[in-house]
Design a protein around this motif. Structure first.
Motif, short mmCIF file in Angstrom:
data_model
loop_
_atom_site.label_atom_id
_atom_site.label_comp_id
_atom_site.label_asym_id
_atom_site.label_seq_id
_atom_site.Cartn_x
_atom_site.Cartn_y
_atom_site.Cartn_z
N ALA A 175 -74.22 18.70 -15.99
CA ALA A 175 -73.78 17.79 -15.92
C ALA A 175 -73.69 17.72 -14.30
CB ALA A 175 -72.63 17.01 -16.25
N LYS B 35 -69.98 17.48 -20.91
CA LYS B 35 -70.27 16.56 -19.73
C LYS B 35 -69.00 15.71 -20.11
CE LYS B 35 -73.82 13.69 -19.45
NZ LYS B 35 -75.57 13.41 -20.03
N THR B 36 -68.79 15.07 -21.07
CA THR B 36 -68.18 14.25 -21.44
C THR B 36 -66.98 14.05 -22.33
OG1 THR B 36 -69.74 12.91 -21.54
CG2 THR B 36 -68.41 10.83 -21.75
N THR C 184 -66.01 16.27 -16.71
CA THR C 184 -66.87 17.48 -16.24
C THR C 184 -66.93 18.22 -16.15
OG1 THR C 184 -68.25 15.31 -16.25
CG2 THR C 184 -69.07 17.60 -14.49
N ASN D 33 -64.47 16.88 -25.64
CA ASN D 33 -66.13 16.93 -25.05
C ASN D 33 -67.05 16.77 -26.12
OD1 ASN D 33 -65.37 16.32 -22.41
ND2 ASN D 33 -66.60 17.83 -22.12
#
Lengths: 350, 263
Positions: free
Chosen positions: B56, B225-226, B229, B250
């Protein structure tokens, strides 16, 4: 009737008598060497869970062989016993820090292996939460034995001396990591030091008496040291900053494990037992004598934000100690030396 | 007449309902197994060692290692009732390098239609402090756990990814993320155990003579990523619990049940 089978000829009788003597001798030897874990009357309840790994004679003997087994290191030169020597109360006497494989130096003083059953956090930083899991750390540590634990187990598997010993200890010849660790725990748990002069006095054995100085020293220790060196184990098994340094950049101690700023510079309280055999002292071996240690507490304590509260009472650093008090404390500390423990042949390399 | 009709309709509806429910009861009875497959993904693509992906943060990366623990499975029905799988059966190391390690078969589950699967990524704190007799199978530090155990800070590495990326400033352009930390023994420390609850797109029908398969996607790129990042240029190596917490957080949306095969 002459050759009745119930009657022995003279030589046969002597032979039977001799055989019986042999058997009885053997029996005596077995009884003498039988290994049993016992809780000293003056000790608290142990923390080790013996129900899943009770100490047996065969398990202890296997554990002892493994403890002195250099094959557990990468180049077959270093065993547990290399830095934990029985006659030094299982420390590396005379070494501030130990030299491991390839003469690499660590950053900490090898702690004694004794009374392990009463602890549930091991190493100066308490990073190990289970005695069974402890040996993996020095075996894998690059400055100690530098061998992946799985490979260490494989080397033991390939050594023909071991299958019968595992069978005797665990019922089958199968060699596994958990069994190897359990055997080492059995050996370490037998390293109970509770037969110093102090113990005999405390338990009222053999009419042992402390001298006036020793007794004074005992009371001084209770009064000035027992906030950390508590119980007859002489450790609270907790972590404190005792003011050895004002910064801890080389070794943050307990904070290396917890990653908490309030744990920087804290190290596990060592026992006061067997100090005669375990110099130098402190986590980094920075003091060679007990006099230096007491001088440190009296006037050498260095401030840092995590310094133990007991070492900065009423705005004064350290523990006030007169020269006489220091002498008496040392007299008492000498009653904690357990000669029977360090000379116990059962614990030495066979 | 009208009345009779409606009575008839009610009767028909009731009997239909009865037959459906009795049918269901017949269909799902006793105990059955369920097969969970943890399929590693990289976004919409299949995950494989040696394939170049983009994270990402826009960095190219190639994986050489993916291993993680799942444990403590719980199956949940629509009404919220739970079946807790016996803990001993649940500790599994999923290793991209070991074919078959991604398939977990859970036996002896009471019949029923289950709609959710709950599990831990990692090894629960209690097990992380137990004596070695409780560390068999995938938890054996001399066996499958050999690369997933911190000897200096006794505890398991829960999730491990390694590889190379031109964005890494480390020797050999490596990145290594070792996520562990069970919360500490006597002092509370970083706790990176995470519980994941997945809702199934259709009911998982478990019962005697049945063997439903639940296909779980684990999007490895999503772990970077979430909500945070991860940039390899900024952080190429993590091997302490505190720094690993970002990664553990994450996990939350990296797993999903893609589909279920009922027989």
């Amino acid at each position: 009737m002459k050759n009745s089978p119930a009657q022995f000829s003279k030589p046969a009788f002597l032979f039977v008598l001799f055989a019986a003597l042999l058997v009885s001798c053997r029996k005596e030897k077995n009884i003498k060497e039988e290994i049993r874990f016992e809780i000293p009357a003056n000790f608290p309840a142990p923390k080790y869970n013996f129900s899943s790994n009770p100490v047996t004679t065969a398990g202890f003997e296997l554990g002892r062989k493994l403890f002195y087994e250099p094959q557990l290191s990468r180049d077959n030169t270093i065993s547990c016993g290399s830095c934990h020597i029985s006659f030094s109360a299982f420390t590396h006497h005379g070494h501030a820090v130990s030299h491991g494989i390839d003469n690499r130096l660590g950053i900490r003083n090898a702690p004694p292996v004794m009374n392990t059953a009463w602890s549930d956090e091991f190493m100066w930083d308490g990073g190990i939460n289970q005695l069974d899991m402890l040996p993996i750390a020095p075996i894998e540590n690059p400055v100690e034995m530098d061998l992946e634990f799985a490979i260490a187990v494989q080397k033991i598997k390939n050594n023909p001396a071991y299958p019968p010993l595992f069978k005797a200890a665990f019922g089958t010849e199968e060699i596994t990591g958990p069994r190897l660790l359990q055997a080492l725990s059995q050996f370490m748990n037998m390293l109970v030091s509770a037969n110093a002069k102090y113990d005999k006095w405390k338990r009222g054995e053999d009419n042992v008496q402390l001298t006036a100085d020793e007794l004074d020293g005992y009371h001084l220790v209770q009064q000035k040291c027992a906030s950390c060196h508590s119980t007859d184990l002489f450790t609270d098994n907790k972590f404190h900053n005792n003011g050895i340094r004002s910064t801890f950049t080389i070794d943050s101690g307990r904070a290396h494990i917890t990653q908490l700023p309030q744990d920087v510079g804290k190290f596990k309280t060592p026992s006061l037992r067997n100090l005669k055999y375990t110099a130098p002292y402190m986590h980094d071996g920075s003091f060679a004598t007990l006099e230096q240690v007491l001088d440190h507490y009296a006037q050498g304590v260095k401030y840092s934000p995590t310094l133990d509260a007991e070492l900065q009472k009423n705005g004064i650093l350290g523990i006030p100690l007169t020269a006489i008090e220091k002498q008496k404390i040392i007299a008492f500390l000498n009653t904690l030396n357990d000669e029977k423990f360090v000379k116990d042949r059962r614990f030495a390399e066979q | 007449m009208k009345n009779t009709k409606s009575i008839f309709a009610v009767f028909m509806a009731l009997s239909a309902l009865f037959s459906v429910s009795s049918c269901k009861k017949d269909k799902l009875k006793g105990k059955g197994t369920v097969k969970l497959t943890f399929d590693s993904r990289a976004g919409n693509a299949n995950f494989a060692y040696g394939t170049e992906y983009t994270n990402a943060a826009g960095e190219k990366l190639t994986f050489t290692k993916l291993q993680y623990y799942v444990s403590n499975f719980v199956l949940i029905k629509e009404d919220g009732s739970e079946y807790v799988v016996p803990q001993e059966l649940t500790y599994r190391l999923i290793d991209e390098g070991v074919a078959g390690s991604e398939v977990i078969t859970l036996p002896d589950i009471p019949a029923g239609e289950y709609t959710k699967v709950k599990f831990i990524v990692g090894v629960d704190s209690l097990r992380s402090t137990m004596d070695v007799s409780k560390r068999t199978g995938d938890l054996d530090p001399a066996g499958k756990a050999a690369d997933m155990y911190w000897s200096w800070n006794s505890g398991y590495i829960f999730f491990k990814i390694e590889g190379t990326s031109p964005a890494s400033t480390r020797t050999g352009n490596v990145f290594m993320y070792h996520i562990g930390g069970y919360g500490g023994y006597s002092t509370p420390t970083a706790n990176n155990i995470r519980t994941i609850t997945l809702t199934s797109p259709n009911a998982i029908e478990i019962g005697e003579g049945r063997a439903p398969e639940v296909h779980i996607y684990a999007d490895i790129l999503e772990s970077l990523k979430t909500p945070t990042t991860i940039s390899i240029a900024n952080t190429a190596v993590v091997h302490m619990p505190m720094a690993a917490t970002t990664f553990a957080n994450n996990y939350a949306d990296m797993f999903k049940i893609d589909h279920v095969h009922n027989e």
